[in-house]
Design a protein around this motif. Structure first.
Motif, PDB file in Angstrom:
ATOM      1  N   VAL A  38      84.760  32.317  81.582  1.00 52.60           N
ATOM      2  CA  VAL A  38      85.599  31.048  81.540  1.00 52.60           C
ATOM      3  C   VAL A  38      85.262  30.352  80.172  1.00 52.60           C
ATOM      4  O   VAL A  38      84.374  30.418  79.657  1.00 52.60           O
ATOM      5  CB  VAL A  38      85.217  30.106  82.680  1.00 52.60           C
ATOM      6  CG1 VAL A  38      86.067  28.613  82.638  1.00 52.60           C
ATOM      7  CG2 VAL A  38      85.360  30.668  84.201  1.00 52.60           C
ATOM      8  N   SER A  81      84.592  24.710  88.292  1.00 52.90           N
ATOM      9  CA  SER A  81      85.923  25.715  88.162  1.00 52.90           C
ATOM     10  C   SER A  81      86.708  25.569  89.347  1.00 52.90           C
ATOM     11  O   SER A  81      88.101  25.421  89.263  1.00 52.90           O
ATOM     12  CB  SER A  81      85.385  27.224  88.000  1.00 52.90           C
ATOM     13  OG  SER A  81      84.580  27.371  86.998  1.00 52.90           O
ATOM     14  N   SER A  91      89.447  23.986  82.444  1.00 50.18           N
ATOM     15  CA  SER A  91      88.286  23.904  82.621  1.00 50.18           C
ATOM     16  C   SER A  91      87.360  23.262  81.392  1.00 50.18           C
ATOM     17  O   SER A  91      88.186  23.116  80.195  1.00 50.18           O
ATOM     18  CB  SER A  91      87.750  25.256  82.266  1.00 50.18           C
ATOM     19  OG  SER A  91      86.017  25.495  82.465  1.00 50.18           O
TER      20      SER A  91
END
Length: 219
Positions: A38, A81, A91
């Motif tokens: 991420v 998340s 994010s």
């Protein structure tokens, strides 16, 4: 498709209907050590549940400085998340694989529906929020109320518990980045621990000999 037995092994609290749904709709994703899962500013179309490996969650400022928040292990998911995904927000954290990692990718539309249909998923999401919140509180407490030497001891203990090993593949530079400190300060404190016989240091490896468990330990 994901093997149902694999889901049961890593997430034993999930009810059979949820296991079947998850096996049908989720995908398996693989990440090599050091690879990003991420990135800051990323928008989600799915959320990841860890099946194998180790994932580091951290914040990054505008200068690229990193601040360690918590780890994710098999059977866990990143609550931050999940919140961002459910709200369709970008994010605010980054995630990196600290070992070769296998994760289950759950589509966002499934995640929303499961919260209403399956009580075990609802409780899993709530428990993920609670567990990650507790970890963040512990981290904040040590940042706000502890000296750097106490923060280092807390960090080393946390690494031992997470990795279940007294040999940590981490350098002074890595620790300084995670603690938002300087390499010089961390190196000085590690040398004190070495001189005291609490740790042994090799190149980018710290072997824990003994560390106190009290909250007032000082280097």
């Amino acid at each position: 498709m994901v093997d149902e037995q694999r889901i049961r092994e890593e997430f034993p609290s999930f009810e059979e209907g949820l296991v079947a749904e998850m096996a049908r709709t989720a995908d398996i994703r693989y990440f090599r050590e050091g690879e990003s899962l991420v990135k800051t500013g990323q928008h989600f179309r799915s959320t990841l549940l860890v099946l194998d490996g180790l994932v580091k969650i951290y914040r990054e400022d505008e200068q690229g400085n990193e601040f360690f928040m918590y780890y994710l292990q098999p059977g866990q998911a990143c609550a931050l998340s999940m919140i961002a995904a459910s709200r369709r927000e970008a994010s605010q954290v980054k995630a990196r694989a600290m070992a070769d990692t296998e994760a289950m990718s759950v589509p966002l539309e499934s995640m929303d529906r499961w919260g209403m249909e399956f009580r075990s998923w609802y409780h899993f999401v709530l428990e993920s929020y609670r567990a990650r919140f507790d970890e963040l509180l512990s981290t904040i407490d040590h940042i706000a109320f502890r000296n750097m030497d106490e923060r280092l001891l807390f960090y080393l203990r946390r690494q031992m518990e997470t990795l279940t090993s007294d040999r940590l593949s981490v350098s002074a530079t890595d620790i300084a980045a995670d603690l938002n400190s300087s390499r010089e300060v961390v190196s000085r404190l590690l040398k004190k621990l070495t001189d005291r016989g609490d740790i042994r240091m090799e190149r980018n490896v710290i072997e824990i000999v003994r560390l106190g468990t009290g909250g007032t330990d000082r280097v």
